[in-house]
Design a protein around this motif. Structure first.
Motif, PDB file in Angstrom:
ATOM      1  N   SER A   1       0.831  -1.212   0.000  1.00 37.04           N
ATOM      2  CA  SER A   1       0.000   0.000   0.000  1.00 37.04           C
ATOM      3  C   SER A   1       0.861   1.256   0.000  1.00 37.04           C
ATOM      4  O   SER A   1       0.558   2.225  -0.683  1.00 37.04           O
ATOM      5  CB  SER A   1      -0.919   0.017   1.225  1.00 37.04           C
TER       6      SER A   1
ATOM      7  N   PRO B   1      -6.724  -3.034  -2.310  1.00 34.12           N
ATOM      8  CA  PRO B   1      -7.640  -3.799  -1.444  1.00 34.12           C
ATOM      9  C   PRO B   1      -6.859  -4.600  -0.413  1.00 34.12           C
ATOM     10  O   PRO B   1      -6.973  -5.823  -0.337  1.00 34.12           O
ATOM     11  CB  PRO B   1      -8.378  -4.699  -2.440  1.00 34.12           C
ATOM     12  N   ILE B   2      -6.045  -3.895   0.366  1.00 37.67           N
ATOM     13  CA  ILE B   2      -5.101  -4.558   1.265  1.00 37.67           C
ATOM     14  C   ILE B   2      -5.016  -3.799   2.583  1.00 37.67           C
ATOM     15  O   ILE B   2      -5.032  -2.567   2.606  1.00 37.67           O
ATOM     16  CB  ILE B   2      -3.700  -4.618   0.604  1.00 37.67           C
ATOM     17  N   GLU B   3      -4.930  -4.550   3.684  1.00 33.75           N
ATOM     18  CA  GLU B   3      -4.541  -3.977   4.975  1.00 33.75           C
ATOM     19  C   GLU B   3      -3.263  -4.680   5.422  1.00 33.75           C
ATOM     20  O   GLU B   3      -3.121  -5.879   5.217  1.00 33.75           O
ATOM     21  CB  GLU B   3      -5.623  -4.221   6.036  1.00 33.75           C
ATOM     22  N   SER B   4      -2.363  -3.935   6.050  1.00 34.39           N
ATOM     23  CA  SER B   4      -1.145  -4.546   6.573  1.00 34.39           C
ATOM     24  C   SER B   4      -1.380  -4.972   8.017  1.00 34.39           C
ATOM     25  O   SER B   4      -1.833  -4.177   8.839  1.00 34.39           O
ATOM     26  CB  SER B   4       0.015  -3.555   6.507  1.00 34.39           C
TER      27      SER B   4
ATOM     28  N   ASN C   1      -4.401  -3.282  12.134  1.00 32.98           N
ATOM     29  CA  ASN C   1      -3.419  -2.784  11.170  1.00 32.98           C
ATOM     30  C   ASN C   1      -2.090  -2.506  11.866  1.00 32.98           C
ATOM     31  O   ASN C   1      -2.067  -1.893  12.931  1.00 32.98           O
ATOM     32  CB  ASN C   1      -3.908  -1.468  10.556  1.00 32.98           C
TER      33      ASN C   1
ATOM     34  N   MET D   1      -8.366  -8.488   0.659  1.00 31.92           N
ATOM     35  CA  MET D   1      -9.764  -8.488   1.069  1.00 31.92           C
ATOM     36  C   MET D   1     -10.457  -9.838   0.866  1.00 31.92           C
ATOM     37  O   MET D   1     -11.562 -10.040   1.348  1.00 31.92           O
ATOM     38  CB  MET D   1     -10.518  -7.391   0.319  1.00 31.92           C
TER      39      MET D   1
ATOM     40  N   TYR E   1     -11.830  -5.710  16.541  1.00 29.93           N
ATOM     41  CA  TYR E   1     -11.328  -4.702  15.608  1.00 29.93           C
ATOM     42  C   TYR E   1     -12.068  -4.814  14.287  1.00 29.93           C
ATOM     43  O   TYR E   1     -12.255  -5.913  13.768  1.00 29.93           O
ATOM     44  CB  TYR E   1      -9.836  -4.949  15.385  1.00 29.93           C
TER      45      TYR E   1
ATOM     46  N   TYR F   1     -13.892  -2.582  -0.340  1.00 28.42           N
ATOM     47  CA  TYR F   1     -12.626  -3.280  -0.592  1.00 28.42           C
ATOM     48  C   TYR F   1     -11.365  -2.413  -0.524  1.00 28.42           C
ATOM     49  O   TYR F   1     -10.286  -2.937  -0.260  1.00 28.42           O
ATOM     50  CB  TYR F   1     -12.674  -3.959  -1.962  1.00 28.42           C
TER      51      TYR F   1
ATOM     52  N   ASN G   1      -4.728   2.244   4.299  1.00 28.40           N
ATOM     53  CA  ASN G   1      -3.687   1.399   4.907  1.00 28.40           C
ATOM     54  C   ASN G   1      -2.413   2.180   5.202  1.00 28.40           C
ATOM     55  O   ASN G   1      -1.323   1.799   4.778  1.00 28.40           O
ATOM     56  CB  ASN G   1      -3.390   0.222   3.957  1.00 28.40           C
TER      57      ASN G   1
ATOM     58  N   ARG H   1      -4.500   5.602  16.275  1.00 24.83           N
ATOM     59  CA  ARG H   1      -3.377   4.768  16.702  1.00 24.83           C
ATOM     60  C   ARG H   1      -2.275   4.876  15.663  1.00 24.83           C
ATOM     61  O   ARG H   1      -2.534   5.054  14.484  1.00 24.83           O
ATOM     62  CB  ARG H   1      -3.865   3.318  16.810  1.00 24.83           C
TER      63      ARG H   1
END
Lengths: 416, 96
Positions: A240, A251-254, A300, A342, B18, B44, B48, B71
């Motif tokens: 990202s 479409p990504i979370e770390s 995250n 996702m 969460y 989606y 981030n 945070r």
């Protein structure tokens, strides 16, 4: 310099004075045909196949730190091809076939060990699900066996079979699965790529993309501007952040995933054992340490370290599954940053920017995919079309509804 | 991690579950023109960020309120927490 038994013997007799560094340390050229951003497992594998299999020249890998300093150096080293969905399983089986011939391919000891993976079954419903998964695996040409409780007991008598909540009723075994030496994989690909003429440029952070008329022209780096025909980004964990420099949202979370290793023990665990009900998995390294892990911390994170509640949770899972683990002392715990996508599946695709390609979203299953990911990414970069086994890994599948959701939990990255 | 709950004071993060980026509060209008694309984006796509992140936590084992927690994702330091209800109402008043 080729490695062989003869070579080891010859060096042993001559005081080991003939060993040389495995790769050059070149300065960046002003321009390349192909630039791979990220000198981790997937980036190095992509550069290797781009040069060796697709015969491309003028390739560079740009790495912010040192080669293999990300998740290829921080994972729990499991290789397997026991997926369910048609979008995934052929890809991972392709990867398994590459693993099986990897050391001969790049002439480096990656310590690939097909010691098997055993997914435990605790209920009738889970047995039905695993039977279905096993059949899907067989249909893809890979191997799977359904074991009953006695067969599991023969393999792993130390497990707690009579846990009140999760008694062990059997297991799904894939014998061709196993483990590999994670750093060795990165080094082998790096050395192979270097020998094929790829410039591996370390301490070279990409700080921006030069995009003109909707097409990428090159990358700005901490060591100056480098022009490129095509740029492939393989920086899982930081996808990202890097793609944001190209104006893209992903479409990504770390998320942070922790892993653990115990002190070295005598051979104890026959292969990889997974306890899906409690989310705990364990194997034993060749040095003897029990290597294990469990769930994501769940929020995250880019911190490369997790918190104590997850450590406690993993330890509880271990104690529930194999109480003898309580006698082993924990040596180390560490965290790595996962590209949690996702739908739990990766992305190997072109982007809306011409010449810019993305390899991302590996969640916590990227290690086993290293060979196939590199091959498929090289295929995409070289030919402009996706590799047959990676056709489903489109960037736009979320908008079009073609998600590949192995676990069926929807757009909740911390649950995949 | 301890979350400074606006009503209950410092609470262990283990009491919470969460959800993710606080932008999820701003659900698009399903009846509007181009709703399909807006929802694909909403469901989606994520910013981030590495650094300050506003995110939704649910006090499941507490007073069952939703919080917007700020945070730092690079250090896990928690900067502050507000009731998601207040954030949502402020947003509505601002006409967003």
């Amino acid at each position: 310099m080729r490695f062989s038994g003869f070579r080891v013997l010859a060096e042993a007799l001559t005081g080991h004075t003939g060993w040389r560094p495995l790769w050059r340390n070149p300065d960046p050229q002003p321009a390349y045909d192909y630039i791979i951003v990220g000198g981790g497992g997937h980036g190095l594998a992509a550069a290797y196949y781009l040069a060796k299999t697709f015969g491309k020249a003028r390739i560079a890998v740009l790495e912010k730190g040192w080669l293999g300093s990300g998740n290829i150096g921080r994972n729990t080293t499991i290789i397997r091809s026991n997926y369910l969905l048609p979008g995934n399983q052929p890809f991972y089986e392709f990867s398994m076939k590459l693993w099986e011939n990897l050391e001969q391919e790049f002439n480096f000891n990656a310590m690939v060990s097909q010691r098997g993976i055993l997914n435990l079954i605790h209920s009738d419903g889970q047995r039905d699900a695993f039977r279905r998964r096993g059949n899907a695996i067989l249909l893809s040409g890979a191997d799977a066996e359904l074991l009953n409780a006695d067969q599991v007991r023969d393999m792993a008598p130390f497990l707690n079979f009579d846990n009140a909540r999760f008694p062990i009723k059997g297991g799904l075994l894939q014998r061709r699965a196993g483990t590999a030496r994670h750093d060795g994989v990165a080094w082998g690909y790096a050395r192979g790529a270097d020998l094929a003429g790829v410039d591996l440029i370390q301490n070279c952070e990409v700080t921006g993309f030069r995009i003109e008329g909707g097409a990428v022209r090159g990358v700005e780096t901490s060591r100056g501007y480098i022009a490129a025909g095509k740029v492939g980004v393989a920086v899982a964990g930081s996808s990202s952040r890097v793609m944001q420099m190209a104006g893209m949202r992903l479409p990504i979370e770390s998320h942070v995933l922790q892993a653990f290793v115990s002190e070295g023990l005598k051979p104890t665990i026959p292969g990889v054992i997974t306890f899906g009900a409690g989310h705990f998995y364990v194997s034993q390294s060749d040095k003897g340490g029990l290597v294990f892990g469990g769930d994501l911390d769940g929020y995250n994170s880019y911190a490369q370290r997790g918190n104590l509640p997850t450590i406690e949770d993993v330890a509880e899972g271990g104690m529930a599954l194999m109480p003898m683990i309580g006698r082993a002392r924990l040596l180390r715990a560490w965290g790595g940053i996962m590209d949690m996508s996702m739908d739990g599946s990766p992305i190997i695709d072109k982007t809306p920017i011409d010449g810019l390609f993305l390899n991302a979203g590996w969640c916590y299953g990227g290690f086993k995919a290293t060979p196939a990911s590199g091959y498929a990414f090289a295929h995409l970069l070289a030919t402009g079309t996706p590799h047959d086994t990676a056709r489903g890994y489109r960037l736009d599948r979320f908008a079009t509804g073609h998600v590949i959701d192995e676990k069926g939990v929807g757009a909740t990255p911390n649950l995949h | 991690m301890l979350i400074p709950h606006p009503l209950l004071g410092l609470r262990d993060a283990q009491e919470f579950t969460y959800l993710g980026d606080a932008s999820l509060i701003a659900r698009p209008d399903g009846m509007a023109e181009g709703a399909e694309a807006a929802f694909a984006e909403y469901v989606y796509q994520r910013d981030n960020p590495a650094g300050l992140h506003r995110e939704l936590w649910f006090h499941e084992q507490g007073d069952r309120s939703w919080l917007v927690v700020t945070r730092d994702t690079t250090t896990h330091e928690i900067i502050g927490a507000e009731l998601a209800r207040d954030v949502s109402l402020a947003r509505r008043e601002a006409g967003a």
